[in-house]
Design a protein around this motif. Structure first.
Motif, mmCIF file in Angstrom:
data_model
loop_
_atom_site.group_PDB
_atom_site.id
_atom_site.type_symbol
_atom_site.label_atom_id
_atom_site.label_comp_id
_atom_site.label_asym_id
_atom_site.label_seq_id
_atom_site.Cartn_x
_atom_site.Cartn_y
_atom_site.Cartn_z
ATOM 1 N N CYS A 78 1.314 -0.897 0.040
ATOM 2 C CA CYS A 78 -0.103 0.023 -0.034
ATOM 3 C C CYS A 78 1.118 1.403 -0.245
ATOM 4 C CB CYS A 78 -0.765 -0.100 1.661
ATOM 5 S SG CYS A 78 -2.697 -1.331 0.967
ATOM 6 N N VAL A 79 0.203 1.959 -0.327
ATOM 7 C CA VAL A 79 1.248 3.958 -0.648
ATOM 8 C C VAL A 79 1.043 4.339 0.729
ATOM 9 C CG1 VAL A 79 1.020 5.867 -2.349
ATOM 10 C CG2 VAL A 79 1.429 3.395 -3.429
ATOM 11 N N PRO A 80 1.885 4.541 1.129
ATOM 12 C CA PRO A 80 2.698 4.958 2.476
ATOM 13 C C PRO A 80 1.763 6.903 2.443
ATOM 14 C CG PRO A 80 4.251 4.824 2.232
ATOM 15 C CD PRO A 80 3.503 4.170 1.092
ATOM 16 N N PRO A 81 0.827 7.673 2.976
ATOM 17 C CA PRO A 81 0.621 9.259 3.150
ATOM 18 C C PRO A 81 2.233 9.644 2.912
ATOM 19 C CG PRO A 81 0.160 8.356 4.942
ATOM 20 C CD PRO A 81 0.559 7.480 4.452
ATOM 21 N N PRO A 82 1.861 10.665 2.523
ATOM 22 C CA PRO A 82 3.206 11.645 3.251
ATOM 23 C C PRO A 82 3.268 12.524 4.387
ATOM 24 C CG PRO A 82 1.772 13.344 1.872
ATOM 25 C CD PRO A 82 1.244 10.888 1.783
ATOM 26 N N GLU A 83 4.666 12.869 5.339
ATOM 27 C CA GLU A 83 4.373 13.108 6.642
ATOM 28 C C GLU A 83 3.903 14.626 6.482
ATOM 29 O OE1 GLU A 83 4.630 11.696 9.275
ATOM 30 O OE2 GLU A 83 5.083 9.509 8.506
ATOM 31 N N ILE A 84 3.322 15.196 7.320
ATOM 32 C CA ILE A 84 3.039 16.277 7.185
ATOM 33 C C ILE A 84 2.715 17.249 9.032
ATOM 34 C CG2 ILE A 84 1.303 16.145 5.231
ATOM 35 C CD1 ILE A 84 -1.078 15.990 7.387
ATOM 36 N N PRO A 85 3.389 18.038 9.437
ATOM 37 C CA PRO A 85 2.779 18.688 10.362
ATOM 38 C C PRO A 85 1.180 18.760 11.232
ATOM 39 C CG PRO A 85 2.798 20.500 8.871
ATOM 40 C CD PRO A 85 3.480 19.113 8.114
ATOM 41 N N PRO A 86 1.439 19.051 12.416
ATOM 42 C CA PRO A 86 0.573 19.121 13.507
ATOM 43 C C PRO A 86 -1.238 19.692 13.003
ATOM 44 C CG PRO A 86 1.895 18.457 15.069
ATOM 45 C CD PRO A 86 2.912 19.072 13.223
ATOM 46 N N SER A 87 -0.104 20.730 12.827
ATOM 47 C CA SER A 87 -1.273 21.831 12.203
ATOM 48 C C SER A 87 -2.226 21.897 10.795
ATOM 49 C CB SER A 87 0.036 23.721 11.608
ATOM 50 O OG SER A 87 0.604 23.154 10.863
ATOM 51 N N SER A 88 -0.828 20.447 9.837
ATOM 52 C CA SER A 88 -2.144 20.252 8.734
ATOM 53 C C SER A 88 -2.843 19.322 9.017
ATOM 54 C CB SER A 88 -1.592 19.807 7.980
ATOM 55 O OG SER A 88 0.066 21.078 7.205
ATOM 56 N N ILE A 89 -2.548 18.249 9.746
ATOM 57 C CA ILE A 89 -3.507 17.108 10.352
ATOM 58 C C ILE A 89 -5.006 18.215 10.876
ATOM 59 C CG2 ILE A 89 -3.885 15.302 11.848
ATOM 60 C CD1 ILE A 89 -1.160 15.134 11.714
ATOM 61 N N ALA A 90 -4.635 18.935 11.731
ATOM 62 C CA ALA A 90 -6.145 19.928 12.506
ATOM 63 C C ALA A 90 -6.228 20.789 11.338
ATOM 64 C CB ALA A 90 -5.205 21.177 13.283
ATOM 65 N N GLY A 104 -6.603 15.496 2.883
ATOM 66 C CA GLY A 104 -5.362 15.461 2.654
ATOM 67 C C GLY A 104 -5.154 17.166 2.112
ATOM 68 N N TYR A 105 -4.063 17.698 3.261
ATOM 69 C CA TYR A 105 -4.057 19.098 3.375
ATOM 70 C C TYR A 105 -2.489 19.447 3.385
ATOM 71 C CZ TYR A 105 -2.918 24.350 4.481
ATOM 72 O OH TYR A 105 -2.199 25.310 4.700
ATOM 73 N N ILE A 106 -2.034 19.790 2.085
ATOM 74 C CA ILE A 106 -0.583 20.022 1.813
ATOM 75 C C ILE A 106 -0.436 22.085 1.784
ATOM 76 C CG2 ILE A 106 1.244 19.691 0.234
ATOM 77 C CD1 ILE A 106 0.531 17.516 2.590
ATOM 78 N N TYR A 107 0.773 22.276 2.188
ATOM 79 C CA TYR A 107 1.667 23.526 2.336
ATOM 80 C C TYR A 107 2.463 22.798 1.927
ATOM 81 C CZ TYR A 107 2.772 28.294 2.797
ATOM 82 O OH TYR A 107 3.497 29.719 3.018
ATOM 83 N N LEU A 108 3.224 24.013 1.039
ATOM 84 C CA LEU A 108 3.690 24.227 0.239
ATOM 85 C C LEU A 108 3.899 25.349 -0.240
ATOM 86 C CD1 LEU A 108 7.085 22.391 -1.272
ATOM 87 C CD2 LEU A 108 5.167 22.153 -2.451
#
Length: 260
Positions: free
Chosen positions: A81-93, A200-204
């Protein structure tokens, strides 16, 4: 004829002499040691009368059964299974706020809440990161995958799915407001065929729009739901000053029903 009287005394004497000689020999033999009588040299046979020690019992080794280690369940994806990318706790919130807002809209319309599926969180984060890194605002990934491909690669076995994506917008409230005020997007959020979801939320920093959002909706193949004879894959796109969004959904209705 009677024997001659002159020979009897002579015979008697001879017999007496023989008897005496025999007795003399017999007497001499009784005076010899026992060994001389039998002509043998006695030997001493040493015997031991100590108790015989019993043989020590031999232990037959027996195999002691050992517990077979069992795998401990973990929260990591299964092999393949393809794992999710690691994200900071603020993004999880932010992801949690998006999911909460979607289920609130469903509750407001008398629909059951969607179940959080970790597999759909994985596929959603994967696509948000792909959009941020590779300058994409599309449901087709940079590797050519489609929404259902990414869900299956996260080990979500589906028979019904939908995807909403967004780019820009400063926070979950702004993104949700945009989706809710778009009839096609709201129709996907309120789709009664969906049972599970993940966000899924990503800030870049430095990317085209900075913030990227993906929500994957699905229904597992095990779900006992009637399957329509014909399904349409529909897509709708909407853009504005703060950003934009798009949806792709499998629908039993023709795609013209997704117009504003």
């Amino acid at each position: 004829m009677n024997p001659s009287p002159s020979n009897s005394p002579h015979k008697s004497f001879l017999i007496a002499a023989i008897i005496l000689s025999f007795l003399s020999v017999l007497f001499s033999l009784t005076q010899l040691p026992l060994g001389a009588q039998i002509g043998l040299t006695p030997t001493l046979e040493v015997r031991s009368y100590l108790p015989i020690a019993p043989n020590a019992p031999t232990e037959t080794p027996t195999e002691t059964p050992t517990a077979t280690p069992t795998a401990t369940p973990t929260a990591t994806p299964s092999s393949g299974c393809v794992p999710p990318p690691e994200i900071p706790p603020s993004s999880i919130a932010y992801e949690e706020e998006v999911r909460s807002g979607i289920n609130q809209q469903r509750a407001n319309n008398g629909l059951p809440a969607l179940n959080l599926a970790a597999e759909l969180t994985q596929s959603s984060r994967r696509h948000s990161l792909d959009m941020a890194v590779n300058h994409i605002t599309s449901h087709t990934g940079s590797d050519g995958t489609q929404p259902d491909d990414r869900m299956r690669e996260a080990c979500y076995d589906l028979n019904y799915y939908g995807e909403i994506i967004g780019w820009g917008f400063v926070d979950p409230a702004a993104m949700l407001d945009w989706w809710i005020n778009s009839a096609p997007h709201l129709g996907t959020i309120l789709n009664a065929n969906m049972q599970d979801f993940g966000a899924g939320y990503i800030y870049l920093a430095g990317s085209d729009f900075g913030r990227y959002w993906t929500v994957n909706f699905g229904r597992r193949s095990l779900a006992l739901q009637p399957q329509p004879d014909t399904l349409y894959t529909c897509e709708y796109r909407l853009e504005g000053e703060m950003g934009g969004s798009s949806l792709r959904v499998v629908s039993p209705e023709p795609c013209s029903s997704l117009s504003e």
